[in-house]
Motif scaffolding. Structure first.
Motif, PDB file in Angstrom:
ATOM      1  N   TYR A 176     -45.656 -53.244 -31.466  1.00 60.04           N
ATOM      2  CA  TYR A 176     -45.560 -54.020 -32.703  1.00 60.04           C
ATOM      3  C   TYR A 176     -46.816 -54.861 -32.880  1.00 60.04           C
ATOM      4  O   TYR A 176     -47.633 -54.966 -31.967  1.00 60.04           O
ATOM      5  CB  TYR A 176     -44.296 -54.875 -32.733  1.00 60.04           C
ATOM      6  CG  TYR A 176     -44.131 -55.886 -31.613  1.00 60.04           C
ATOM      7  CD1 TYR A 176     -44.769 -57.123 -31.651  1.00 60.04           C
ATOM      8  CD2 TYR A 176     -43.310 -55.612 -30.523  1.00 60.04           C
ATOM      9  CE1 TYR A 176     -44.604 -58.047 -30.633  1.00 60.04           C
ATOM     10  CE2 TYR A 176     -43.143 -56.530 -29.491  1.00 60.04           C
ATOM     11  CZ  TYR A 176     -43.789 -57.740 -29.558  1.00 60.04           C
ATOM     12  OH  TYR A 176     -43.629 -58.659 -28.553  1.00 60.04           O
ATOM     13  N   GLY A 188     -35.175 -54.938 -26.225  1.00 57.26           N
ATOM     14  CA  GLY A 188     -34.239 -56.039 -26.030  1.00 57.26           C
ATOM     15  C   GLY A 188     -32.829 -55.536 -25.764  1.00 57.26           C
ATOM     16  O   GLY A 188     -32.567 -54.324 -25.802  1.00 57.26           O
ATOM     17  N   SER A 189     -31.924 -56.452 -25.517  1.00 54.92           N
ATOM     18  CA  SER A 189     -30.550 -56.049 -25.189  1.00 54.92           C
ATOM     19  C   SER A 189     -29.869 -55.377 -26.381  1.00 54.92           C
ATOM     20  O   SER A 189     -29.093 -54.433 -26.208  1.00 54.92           O
ATOM     21  CB  SER A 189     -29.744 -57.271 -24.732  1.00 54.92           C
ATOM     22  OG  SER A 189     -30.271 -57.749 -23.520  1.00 54.92           O
ATOM     23  N   VAL A 190     -30.140 -55.849 -27.601  1.00 59.13           N
ATOM     24  CA  VAL A 190     -29.571 -55.206 -28.792  1.00 59.13           C
ATOM     25  C   VAL A 190     -30.277 -53.877 -29.044  1.00 59.13           C
ATOM     26  O   VAL A 190     -29.645 -52.820 -29.189  1.00 59.13           O
ATOM     27  CB  VAL A 190     -29.723 -56.111 -30.041  1.00 59.13           C
ATOM     28  CG1 VAL A 190     -29.265 -55.376 -31.298  1.00 59.13           C
ATOM     29  CG2 VAL A 190     -28.935 -57.404 -29.871  1.00 59.13           C
ATOM     30  N   ALA A 197     -29.856 -57.096 -37.108  1.00 60.81           N
ATOM     31  CA  ALA A 197     -28.988 -57.901 -36.249  1.00 60.81           C
ATOM     32  C   ALA A 197     -29.267 -59.381 -36.439  1.00 60.81           C
ATOM     33  O   ALA A 197     -28.541 -60.223 -35.918  1.00 60.81           O
ATOM     34  CB  ALA A 197     -29.203 -57.517 -34.783  1.00 60.81           C
ATOM     35  N   LYS A 203     -29.656 -70.560 -29.806  1.00 59.99           N
ATOM     36  CA  LYS A 203     -29.762 -70.836 -31.241  1.00 59.99           C
ATOM     37  C   LYS A 203     -28.643 -71.778 -31.689  1.00 59.99           C
ATOM     38  O   LYS A 203     -28.866 -72.687 -32.495  1.00 59.99           O
ATOM     39  CB  LYS A 203     -29.709 -69.529 -32.039  1.00 59.99           C
ATOM     40  CG  LYS A 203     -30.966 -68.668 -31.855  1.00 59.99           C
ATOM     41  CD  LYS A 203     -30.849 -67.321 -32.560  1.00 59.99           C
ATOM     42  CE  LYS A 203     -32.082 -66.470 -32.323  1.00 59.99           C
ATOM     43  NZ  LYS A 203     -31.993 -65.130 -32.933  1.00 59.99           N
ATOM     44  N   ASN A 208     -43.266 -52.663 -21.985  1.00 57.05           N
ATOM     45  CA  ASN A 208     -41.913 -52.089 -22.078  1.00 57.05           C
ATOM     46  C   ASN A 208     -41.929 -50.630 -22.521  1.00 57.05           C
ATOM     47  O   ASN A 208     -40.856 -50.050 -22.738  1.00 57.05           O
ATOM     48  CB  ASN A 208     -41.069 -52.901 -23.068  1.00 57.05           C
ATOM     49  CG  ASN A 208     -40.469 -54.138 -22.417  1.00 57.05           C
ATOM     50  OD1 ASN A 208     -39.977 -54.061 -21.293  1.00 57.05           O
ATOM     51  ND2 ASN A 208     -40.490 -55.261 -23.126  1.00 57.05           N
ATOM     52  N   SER A 232     -43.591 -54.451 -26.781  1.00 58.16           N
ATOM     53  CA  SER A 232     -44.923 -54.700 -26.213  1.00 58.16           C
ATOM     54  C   SER A 232     -45.205 -53.621 -25.164  1.00 58.16           C
ATOM     55  O   SER A 232     -44.278 -52.965 -24.656  1.00 58.16           O
ATOM     56  CB  SER A 232     -44.989 -56.098 -25.601  1.00 58.16           C
ATOM     57  OG  SER A 232     -44.000 -56.234 -24.612  1.00 58.16           O
ATOM     58  N   VAL A 267     -25.701 -57.133 -39.845  1.00 59.26           N
ATOM     59  CA  VAL A 267     -24.530 -56.554 -39.189  1.00 59.26           C
ATOM     60  C   VAL A 267     -24.002 -57.536 -38.150  1.00 59.26           C
ATOM     61  O   VAL A 267     -24.719 -57.901 -37.222  1.00 59.26           O
ATOM     62  CB  VAL A 267     -24.911 -55.213 -38.509  1.00 59.26           C
ATOM     63  CG1 VAL A 267     -23.821 -54.752 -37.570  1.00 59.26           C
ATOM     64  CG2 VAL A 267     -25.207 -54.161 -39.563  1.00 59.26           C
ATOM     65  N   HIS A 299     -20.817 -57.614 -35.784  1.00 61.62           N
ATOM     66  CA  HIS A 299     -19.835 -56.618 -35.395  1.00 61.62           C
ATOM     67  C   HIS A 299     -18.407 -57.154 -35.381  1.00 61.62           C
ATOM     68  O   HIS A 299     -18.155 -58.261 -34.932  1.00 61.62           O
ATOM     69  CB  HIS A 299     -20.189 -56.080 -34.015  1.00 61.62           C
ATOM     70  CG  HIS A 299     -20.571 -57.170 -33.051  1.00 61.62           C
ATOM     71  ND1 HIS A 299     -19.655 -57.916 -32.385  1.00 61.62           N
ATOM     72  CD2 HIS A 299     -21.782 -57.648 -32.692  1.00 61.62           C
ATOM     73  CE1 HIS A 299     -20.277 -58.804 -31.632  1.00 61.62           C
ATOM     74  NE2 HIS A 299     -21.570 -58.673 -31.796  1.00 61.62           N
ATOM     75  N   HIS A 319     -38.756 -62.722 -24.519  1.00 67.17           N
ATOM     76  CA  HIS A 319     -39.250 -61.561 -23.756  1.00 67.17           C
ATOM     77  C   HIS A 319     -38.608 -61.526 -22.370  1.00 67.17           C
ATOM     78  O   HIS A 319     -39.304 -61.526 -21.353  1.00 67.17           O
ATOM     79  CB  HIS A 319     -40.786 -61.620 -23.617  1.00 67.17           C
ATOM     80  CG  HIS A 319     -41.485 -61.792 -24.927  1.00 67.17           C
ATOM     81  ND1 HIS A 319     -41.741 -60.749 -25.790  1.00 67.17           N
ATOM     82  CD2 HIS A 319     -41.952 -62.905 -25.541  1.00 67.17           C
ATOM     83  CE1 HIS A 319     -42.351 -61.194 -26.874  1.00 67.17           C
ATOM     84  NE2 HIS A 319     -42.494 -62.512 -26.755  1.00 67.17           N
TER      85      HIS A 319
END
Ligand SMILES: NC(=O)c1ccc[n+]([C@@H]2O[C@H](COP(=O)([O-])OP(=O)(O)OC[C@H]3O[C@@H](n4cnc5c(N)ncnc54)[C@H](OP(=O)(O)O)[C@@H]3O)[C@@H](O)[C@H]2O)c1
Length: 304
Positions: A195, A156-158, A238, A50, A181, A178, A252, A254, A295
């Protein structure tokens, strides 16, 4: 303390991952309050592609050339003056604010914590930014036993870190992912829901939701959060965007001391990072291209 010749990934203009280049650099000795780390593994986070794409160009413009990377682990090889808590040879984890895609990293020592013996190098590299954000979401929501927490993007990792921290506090956790997972989410102790268009109907079949940790963002996800909470409940995200802003859902981001707390939880086995794929650092283009898919089924790592 001498200079060191090293290699890094850098970019000179915003764009897709292919603007990244692999180049040599000369790193100076660490300055006051800094340490230099010989990196053993580097964690990739969505913020990396990003930033390269210029998502934050209006708020956090970077000077070019810029080096991506918010997460790394390795061994301290030089210590600047004024640093008391780190010594040459210490294994450490760095939650950098950019700049970690390099073989040797000079970084503010306040962003560096010791790496416990019980943590593998892969786990350690996977914690900064994403797992810390997951911890931070749960902490900010003050999740406790008796709460039912919805985690958007739970695979996901978060999201997976948020699930694990919330489960360890005795909360009931419902996670969106999905179908591929869902077994993974169940292995973490969460109820898995898909989702997409049927999400609200699925959620109505569960207990009332007290809090929402959003690791996805965007119009549809924020709309679901508002619908399931109504006028009550707590929500944080996040990924702050105009939709979460308009819905009054705080973003948030951190503080540095939450790295230490997240590392402590990982050392106790409360937080376990799922590893997705590993690339040589020189192939960071491929790693960011993979991260961009949204993903990755686990943490993406780079090996210097
Ligand atoms: N605030 C902070 O400090 C901070 C720190 C780190 C990351 N972040 C942000 O948090 C977000 C997640 O990062 P991450 O590292 O967890 O990413 P990641 O590991 O790449 O995982 C993304 C996850 O999103 C899921 N997903 C995609 N679309 C979805 C949807 N519509 N609903 C539910 N889940 C969906 C995917 O699940 P499936 O594969 O099952 O579809 C995947 O597991 C990113 O926006 C990132 O920039 C913020």
């Amino acid at each position: 303390m001498s200079n060191v010749t090293s290699n890094r990934i850098a970019y000179y203009r915003y764009g897709g991952p292919d603007v990244l280049c692999w180049e040599p650099e000369e790193l100076s000795a660490p300055g006051v309050g800094e340490v230099r780390i010989r990196q053993e593994m580097i964690g990739v986070n969505p913020v990396d592609w990003k930033m390269v794409a210029g998502y934050f160009r209006h708020t956090d413009r970077v000077p070019f050339p810029h080096v991506p990377g918010w997460a790394g682990t390795g061994v301290v090889e030089a210590v600047g003056t004024g640093v008391a808590h780190l010594h040459i040879g210490d294994p450490v984890i760095a939650g950098a604010r950019g700049g970690a895609f390099r073989e040797h990293l000079v970084v503010d020592a306040s962003l560096v914590v010791s790496r416990p013996d019980s943590l593998s190098i892969e786990q350690a590299a996977g914690l900064p930014s994403s797992a810390v954000a997951g911890y931070s979401l749960v902490e900010n929501l003050d999740v406790a036993a008796g709460d039912t927490l919805l985690v958007h993007g739970a695979a996901g990792s978060v999201g997976s870190a948020a699930v694990q921290v919330a489960v360890s506090r005795g909360a009931e956790v419902i996670g969106t992912a999905s179908a591929g997972n869902h077994d993974y989410l169940r292995s973490l102790g969460a109820v898995a829901v898909e989702y997409g268009p049927g999400l609200l109907d699925s959620l109505r079949r569960h207990r009332p939701i007290d809090a929402v940790a959003d690791a996805v963002g965007g119009r549809e996800t924020v709309a679901v959060t508002r619908e399931v909470l109504g006028t009550r409940g707590r929500a944080v995200t996040a990924w702050g965007d105009p939709h979460s802003d308009a819905a009054g859902i705080p973003w948030v981001r951190h503080p540095a001391d939450e790295l230490e707390q997240t590392v402590a939880l990982a050392a106790r086995g409360v937080v376990n990072v799922r590893i997705g794929a590993t690339f040589p650092l020189a192939r960071a283009v491929d790693a960011l291209t993979f991260s961009q898919t949204g993903h990755p089924a686990g943490k993406i790592l780079l090996v210097p």
